[in-house]
Design a protein around this motif. Structure first.
Motif, PDB file in Angstrom:
ATOM      1  N   ARG A 144       0.843  -1.201   0.000  1.00 16.20           N
ATOM      2  CA  ARG A 144       0.000   0.000   0.000  1.00 16.20           C
ATOM      3  C   ARG A 144       0.877   1.250   0.000  1.00 16.20           C
ATOM      4  NH1 ARG A 144      -3.629  -2.581   3.994  1.00 16.20           N
ATOM      5  NH2 ARG A 144      -2.534  -1.494   5.673  1.00 16.20           N
ATOM      6  N   GLY A 145       2.064   1.149  -0.577  1.00 14.45           N
ATOM      7  CA  GLY A 145       3.051   2.214  -0.459  1.00 14.45           C
ATOM      8  C   GLY A 145       2.607   3.555  -0.991  1.00 14.45           C
ATOM      9  N   TRP A 146       1.813   3.559  -2.073  1.00 16.40           N
ATOM     10  CA  TRP A 146       1.394   4.799  -2.716  1.00 16.40           C
ATOM     11  C   TRP A 146       0.399   5.596  -1.868  1.00 16.40           C
ATOM     12  CZ3 TRP A 146      -0.006  -0.117  -3.610  1.00 16.40           C
ATOM     13  CH2 TRP A 146      -1.360  -0.437  -3.491  1.00 16.40           C
ATOM     14  N   GLN A 147      -0.246   4.944  -0.890  1.00 16.82           N
ATOM     15  CA  GLN A 147      -1.160   5.653   0.014  1.00 16.82           C
ATOM     16  C   GLN A 147      -0.310   6.303   1.117  1.00 16.82           C
ATOM     17  OE1 GLN A 147      -4.113   2.754   1.218  1.00 16.82           O
ATOM     18  NE2 GLN A 147      -5.031   2.673  -0.822  1.00 16.82           N
ATOM     19  N   ASP A 148       0.348   7.406   0.757  1.00 13.57           N
ATOM     20  CA  ASP A 148       1.433   7.945   1.586  1.00 13.57           C
ATOM     21  C   ASP A 148       1.067   9.246   2.288  1.00 13.57           C
ATOM     22  OD1 ASP A 148       1.336   9.530  -0.660  1.00 13.57           O
ATOM     23  OD2 ASP A 148       3.471   9.378  -1.153  1.00 13.57           O
ATOM     24  N   GLU A 149      -0.224   9.466   2.553  1.00 10.41           N
ATOM     25  CA  GLU A 149      -0.640  10.655   3.296  1.00 10.41           C
ATOM     26  C   GLU A 149      -0.987  10.320   4.751  1.00 10.41           C
ATOM     27  OE1 GLU A 149      -0.130  13.426   2.088  1.00 10.41           O
ATOM     28  OE2 GLU A 149      -0.429  13.398  -0.086  1.00 10.41           O
ATOM     29  N   TYR A 150      -0.361   9.279   5.283  1.00 10.76           N
ATOM     30  CA  TYR A 150      -0.602   8.805   6.650  1.00 10.76           C
ATOM     31  C   TYR A 150      -2.028   8.290   6.823  1.00 10.76           C
ATOM     32  CZ  TYR A 150       3.744  11.359   7.357  1.00 10.76           C
ATOM     33  OH  TYR A 150       5.030  11.816   7.242  1.00 10.76           O
ATOM     34  N   SER A 244       2.927   1.867   4.474  1.00 10.91           N
ATOM     35  CA  SER A 244       3.828   2.576   3.572  1.00 10.91           C
ATOM     36  C   SER A 244       5.041   3.036   4.376  1.00 10.91           C
ATOM     37  CB  SER A 244       3.110   3.780   2.960  1.00 10.91           C
ATOM     38  OG  SER A 244       3.939   4.447   2.022  1.00 10.91           O
ATOM     39  N   THR A 245       6.237   2.848   3.837  1.00  8.68           N
ATOM     40  CA  THR A 245       7.455   3.050   4.640  1.00  8.68           C
ATOM     41  C   THR A 245       7.588   4.452   5.242  1.00  8.68           C
ATOM     42  OG1 THR A 245       8.737   3.462   2.620  1.00  8.68           O
ATOM     43  CG2 THR A 245       8.743   1.218   3.496  1.00  8.68           C
ATOM     44  N   PRO A 246       7.096   5.530   4.600  1.00 18.35           N
ATOM     45  CA  PRO A 246       7.186   6.830   5.281  1.00 18.35           C
ATOM     46  C   PRO A 246       6.053   7.084   6.262  1.00 18.35           C
ATOM     47  CG  PRO A 246       6.361   7.141   3.060  1.00 18.35           C
ATOM     48  CD  PRO A 246       6.704   5.685   3.182  1.00 18.35           C
ATOM     49  N   ASN A 247       5.068   6.184   6.327  1.00 14.69           N
ATOM     50  CA  ASN A 247       3.900   6.402   7.186  1.00 14.69           C
ATOM     51  C   ASN A 247       4.140   5.871   8.599  1.00 14.69           C
ATOM     52  OD1 ASN A 247       2.516   7.553   5.082  1.00 14.69           O
ATOM     53  ND2 ASN A 247       1.131   5.854   4.738  1.00 14.69           N
TER      54      ASN A 247
END
Length: 702
Positions: A144-150, A244-247
């Protein structure tokens, strides 16, 4: 869909002075062990410690391989200092903003479909902050990486492909990993209830090929089959927490701390550190935090930066020293249901169910905080209706994708600040120095590292990524007196070369009683260090760690020193030292102490109480000697014939009695394991399931 960055900040009442024993609350103040005070207390302490440590790491900044990254001075850690402050909320759209930027010619329906499925219509440029050098698959990578708005979601469809349920989550992975460390079975029951899937098992949620080196129990797999990808059905899928890795929450703390450093606008000039909202992306690139063109990161960073500057947010606002307001977290806001229409006229808002978190939340002193504090919500038409979500309209368009619902709500963080006497100086854009030092990044037990790193996770853009990218910065725990424990330390800008010991760095800790030996290195470790949108290549140091009896309990920093260089700063809180605590409900718990022939090892009870049967001894717990009314253990117990509830030891299959204290029998070799004397396989009753409490022991080697 509106894709521009938006700012919404609101003031609420001033928060009262905190007491000196500040403890971070769990996300939305949720109490998952309600009714079990001992476990809830343990979780509260662990969670607050984690956030304290993440904050220390963020405030240190990056002194190893970057320029213009000073230690943070206008961010505060409320564990250390919690003065009066005023809160401001920051909101952004939950729909992934980078989709419209990267695919400007896509139709709204194409954007909706990509937001739900991750099936992208083209490649994208590799670095939006610099001149692109190539095109690559859409990142962040992951199911689900593209869902990156937390905010992430999973969609359930029926046999007619109509949407019957959408799960939205903004829960951070660090919390769920912490919850697992306290009680994996609680995680299991929450998965089952939240997703309404009683078929989920503990094995489903566990990481194959590794066990918790402290307890010997299972390790949590954050991308288990029930929390992986955008599709949910009876066999797999769901959205429990962010993947997602930045989330991650640690990312958010890192972003907020970095954003407090003032930047010259433009870089190379002086006298202006104010950044209007139209330049938030430029500020992000100069400061190197977050990902450009998201709805979230530029907006959060720019708003926090302006709070510190004292410009544009609130008229006449002085410069601020800021933090993430307690409880720190990322929160879903209530959707705007104005443009929803249902077949029978029912208000679509009634189909929105807050499963975790709350619509409103007070601070610790009773003042209502701004916005909503929703952690997990389900949009679902009740079974009694003769229609589905796919029969509902938004703006006269039928709902075909979960992202259409996501477009109707926002996300939020809450910042907290107090007046600063001075505005900090401005710095130019982050750069790379001529000389770099070894940067400690993450520390793992070796078995955990191997199991995570060697698991490749697929994604819709066919660019698999290591499961290690979904690890967290929660430090591993090692027991006092552990010796020769195999661990892996990840570092950046190391000069080590595999197979050449003369190039190996020195690894040390902020306590001389903790030591490490570098056994080997591997220089081509590729993954996304949690918080990063893209994978990079790092060096892995395979080390043996030993902890002396006098090592201080608590978190410890790690130094890595390249040969020929002076020692650079330690990365805080990469390892936690704990007294050797033996849980009553864990079978054969590892201690980390490796017994060697001819080297005496002594085990002595220190404190704590437990029981192997809460109905014995009038319900009272007892110490390591066991039940005060001696009961000889039966066959199938840890050590038949010895007192029930007493402390028993084992080394490589040899079992021996310890009780209040004993020396390990001579000529044994292997890891020392300890266990309460109880019914190992539940032959006579509940076995270990009803055991309560723990004891601590002192282990002396040599």
């Amino acid at each position: 869909m509106e894709t521009k960055n938006t700012n919404e900040q609101e003031d609420v009442a001033v928060i009262n002075e905190a007491n000196s024993n500040f403890q971070f609350r769990t996300p939305a103040g949720i109490q998952d062990f309600y009714g079990d005070s001992s476990k809830q207390t343990a979780l509260n302490e662990l969670w607050s410690a984690n956030l304290d440590e993440f904050t220390q790491q963020g405030m240190l900044s990056n002194p190893w391989n970057s320029t213009n990254t000073p230690a943070v001075t206008n961010y505060y850690n409320p564990v250390k200092n919690n003065p009066k402050s005023t809160v401001h909320n920051v909101t952004w759209f939950a729909f992934p903003g980078r989709l419209a930027f990267n695919f400007p010619d896509a139709s709204q329906d194409q954007l909706n479909q990509m937001a739900d499925t991750g099936n992208m219509i083209n490649l994208i440029n590799n670095n939006p902050c610099t001149t692109p050098t190539k095109t690559i698959p859409y990142f962040p990578y992951g199911p689900r990486g593209w869902q990156d708005e937390y905010c992430e979601w999973a969609v359930t469809r029926n046999s007619q492909n109509k949407i019957t349920r959408i799960d939205f989550t903004c829960e951070n992975p660090e919390y769920w990993n912490s919850l697992w460390l306290i009680d994996p079975n609680k995680v299991l029951t929450l998965y089952q209830s939240i997703l309404n899937k009683p078929q989920i098992t503990l094995e489903d949620l566990s990481l194959p090929g590794a066990v918790n080196p402290v307890t010997g129990g299972p390790i949590y797999n954050p991308l288990n089959k029930w929390n992986s990808g955008p599709v949910s059905n009876d066999n797999l899928g769901g959205a429990i927490h962010l993947t997602s890795t930045p989330n991650t929450l640690q990312t958010e703390i890192g972003l907020a701390t970095a954003a407090t450093v003032q930047r010259n606008n433009p870089s190379g000039t002086t006298g202006n550190t104010a950044w209007p909202s139209r330049l938030y992306n430029n500020l992000l690139c100069d400061a190197q935090y977050g990902q450009k063109n998201r709805n979230s990161d530029p907006n959060i960073g720019g708003t926090v930066n302006n709070l510190v500057t004292g410009h544009t947010i609130i008229p006449n606002l002085p410069s601020q020293v800021v933090t993430l307001a307690d409880p720190p977290g990322l929160y879903i806001q209530m959707p705007d249901f104005t443009n929803y229409s249902t077949p029978d006229g029912t208000d679509a808002a009634t189909f929105w169910n807050i499963v975790r978190g709350s619509k409103n939340l007070n601070d610790q002193y009773g003042n209502q905080m701004p916005g909503n504090f929703i952690l997990h919500a389900v949009f679902e038409v009740p079974a009694g209706k003769n229609y589905t979500i796919s029969d509902i309209y938004i703006n006269k368009e039928k709902i075909q994708w979960g992202s259409q619902v996501a477009s109707t709500f926002k996300m939020q963080i809450v910042a907290s600040g107090y007046d600063s006497p001075t505005v900090p100086q401005g710095y130019d854009a982050v750069g790379t120095p001529d000389v770099t030092f070894a940067q400690p990044l993450q520390l793992f037990y070796q078995d955990y590292f191997n199991a995570m790193y060697n698991t490749s996770v697929p994604n819709p853009v066919n660019n698999p990524i290591s499961l290690l990218s979904n690890s967290t910065f929660i430090p591993p725990t090692i027991f006092n007196s552990a010796n020769g424990v195999n661990m892996v330390l990840i570092c950046d800008t190391c000069t080590a070369s595999a197979g050449n010991p003369s190039t190996y760095p020195t690894v040390s800790f902020d306590d001389p009683n903790i030591t490490a030996i570098v056994n080997s290195v591997q220089s081509d470790i590729t993954y996304a260090v949690p918080g990063n949108s893209m994978p990079n290549t790092y060096t892995a140091l395979f080390i043996s760690v030993s902890v002396g009896l006098n090592a201080a309990a608590g978190p410890h920093g790690v130094f890595i020193t390249n040969p020929g260089q002076q020692q650079s700063p330690a990365m805080p809180a990469l390892l936690t030292v704990s007294p050797t605590k033996i849980q009553a409900n864990v079978k054969w718990q590892n201690t980390g102490v490796i017994v060697q022939p001819e080297t005496p090892v002594n085990v002595a009870y220190q404190d704590g109480l437990w029981t192997a049967n809460p109905y014995d001894n009038g319900g009272q717990l007892y110490n390591a000697s066991g039940n005060p009314y001696f009961i000889a253990a039966q066959a199938g117990y840890t050590m038949p014939g010895q007192n029930e509830g007493s402390l028993i030891g084992k080394v490589n299959g040899t079992i021996f009695f310890i009780g209040m204290g004993a020396t390990v029998p001579a000529n044994l070799q292997g890891e020392l394991q300890l266990c309460i004397n109880d019914d190992l396989n539940g032959i006579y009753g509940a076995g270990f399931a009803d055991n309560i409490g723990y004891i601590t022991v002192k282990i002396t080697v040599g």
